[in-house]
Design an enzyme around this catalytic site. Structure first.
Site, mmCIF file in Angstrom:
data_model
loop_
_atom_site.group_PDB
_atom_site.id
_atom_site.type_symbol
_atom_site.label_atom_id
_atom_site.label_comp_id
_atom_site.label_asym_id
_atom_site.label_seq_id
_atom_site.Cartn_x
_atom_site.Cartn_y
_atom_site.Cartn_z
ATOM 1 N N ALA A 129 46.065 39.535 39.493
ATOM 2 C CA ALA A 129 45.933 40.789 38.753
ATOM 3 C C ALA A 129 45.067 40.596 37.498
ATOM 4 C CB ALA A 129 47.309 41.369 38.429
ATOM 5 N N CYS A 130 45.537 41.091 36.356
ATOM 6 C CA CYS A 130 44.711 41.043 35.138
ATOM 7 C C CYS A 130 44.411 39.619 34.679
ATOM 8 C CB CYS A 130 45.379 41.803 34.005
ATOM 9 S SG CYS A 130 45.320 43.563 34.253
#
Ligand code: CO8
Length: 374
Positions: free
Chosen positions: A155-156
């Site tokens: 993800a991020c």
């Protein structure tokens, strides 16, 4: 063991921009139409009316003023409410590979390298447009790079985890140089019909070259002194779309949980101390005082979050120069955010300057990369 350096970065920024005013206007039009459509159920108390969004709230709660997107018209059309991207034939370059190549060209140029100098490609992003073949292998072929390539997703935090992986491979000698790309077409998995999150994300692609410090050709590289990654499972940021979707009854419907959804307040509360502790612990273990840091290049999710993390790490409010934000122009670009900040705000520091690239997001996941200007 080899010393490791970041020697080039690149950014591909999509041309199309959606301002908060445009975003709120299309969402509110959509909400009004939905409320008119379901007027009887709302009147009967069987359904809640959709609330309106506001520019003032978005700016105050997030610090975001606009976002770049790969395709704007569908998102701002109250009758569509998602991006519309034409399907590409299997023998055409895929859209994630295309923007990766654009960012990679800039990063390689800055590093003074050619395709033949790279031994591995990592595509580190929060979503990939298909399961296989890997986007990274397509990028590898498009650029004429030998060696190997693979996709990864944290993800991020995909970019900082990718840097750790690349740095470890370079350090131990299995490769000379790695090209990492972060194509983030967040508009595809953002829920534009939900006022709680419709303002959060934007599209971009970043690229980073990580190589042996002794091979550095370009001026102004940054040595990677140390990396640290942590994860802790949480459902507070989640997307249930996946390859088992068609095996489950009802999952092919237009379900809200098949796009990004989160408990934003909880994320804020849990992740701020997690990230500050990660950075402070990492610095302490490397015998670096926070006061020695010239710059923090933080993940770009929320201005309030970044302000609090910077304050906890430095023990005082960081100046805009010490902790640059790109959030106002790009919104949250998932894994690419801290790399955009690093790419745009790293050329001015003198040799010897210390800084930290730090990401955080779904998983939860957080990564810290301590660098020193060569
Ligand atoms: N306009 C007007 N009012 C609104 C709006 C809006 N657009 N949105 C919410 N409100 C209302 C709410 O309904 C609420 O009303 P009430 O008080 O009546 O219930 C009130 O405003 C306050 O709402 P919140 O409590 O939700 O507001 P916050 O101050 O917490 O701000 C934020 C919301 C900005 C979302 C904030 O909580 C935040 O930024 N949290 C951090 C979360 C975060 O950073 N998440 C990022 C994770 S991304 C990641 O890891 C990558 C995932 C993969 C990428 C996915 C790409 C799509």
């Amino acid at each position: 063991m080899h010393k490791v350096a970041i020697t080039g970065t690149g950014i591909f920024t999509p041309e199309e921009v959606i301002t908060n005013a445009e975003l709120v206007a299309s969402y509110n039009e959509y909400a009004l139409r939905q409320n008119a459509l379901h007027a009887a159920a709302i009147e009967a108390g069987e359904r809640e009316p959709m609330p309106m969004s506001s520019e003032e709230f978005i700016l105050k709660a997030s610090g975001i003023e606009q976002r770049h997107v790969m395709s704007k018209f569908g998102i701002v059309d109250a009758g569509i409410m998602h991006p519309v991207l034409p399907e590409r034939a299997e023998d055409e370059l895929s859209i994630m590979a295309e923007i990766s190549v654009k960012a990679a060209d800039e990063a390689l140029k800055k590093a003074g390298l050619i395709a033949g100098d790279i031994d591995a490609v990592i595509c580190a992003a929060s979503n990939h447009e298909r399961a296989y073949p890997a986007i990274a292998i397509e990028v590898q072929q498009a650029l004429g790079i030998k060696g190997f390539a693979f996709d990864m997703n944290v993800a991020c935090s995909s970019a900082t985890f990718g840097i750790q992986l690349a740095a470890d491979m370079v350090r131990t000698g299995s490769v000379r140089a790695v090209l990492m790309v972060n194509p983030e077409i967040t508009s595809g998995h953002q829920e534009w019909r939900d006022r709680d999150c419709h303002f959060i994300f934007g599209d971009v692609c970043t690229a980073v070259v990580i190589q042996r410090a002794e091979d550095v050709k370009a001026a102004g590289a940054y040595e990677v002194l140390s990396t640290r990654c942590i994860t802790e499972f949480s459902n507070n940021i989640r997307n249930n779309n996946g390859f088992l979707r068609r095996t489950r009854e009802g999952h092919m419907a237009d379900r809200r949980d098949m796009q990004f959804h989160q408990e934003g307040r909880k994320v804020f509360k849990h992740v701020v101390p997690m990230v500050a502790d990660l950075m402070l612990g990492h610095l302490a273990d490397e015998n670096i005082e926070p006061s020695e840091l010239a710059r923090l290049w933080l993940h770009q999710a929320n201005k309030g979050m970044n302000d609090m993390i910077g304050q906890k790490v430095l023990g005082r409010e960081p100046s805009r120069e010490e902790q640059p934000n790109v959030l106002q122009d790009y919104a949250n670009t998932s894994s690419a955010g801290s790399i955009i900040a690093f790419s745009k705000y790293s050329d001015d520091l003198p040799s010897g300057s210390l800084g930290v690239i730090c990401s955080f997001g779904a998983g939860y996941s957080a990564g810290s990369v301590i660098v020193r200007r060569m």
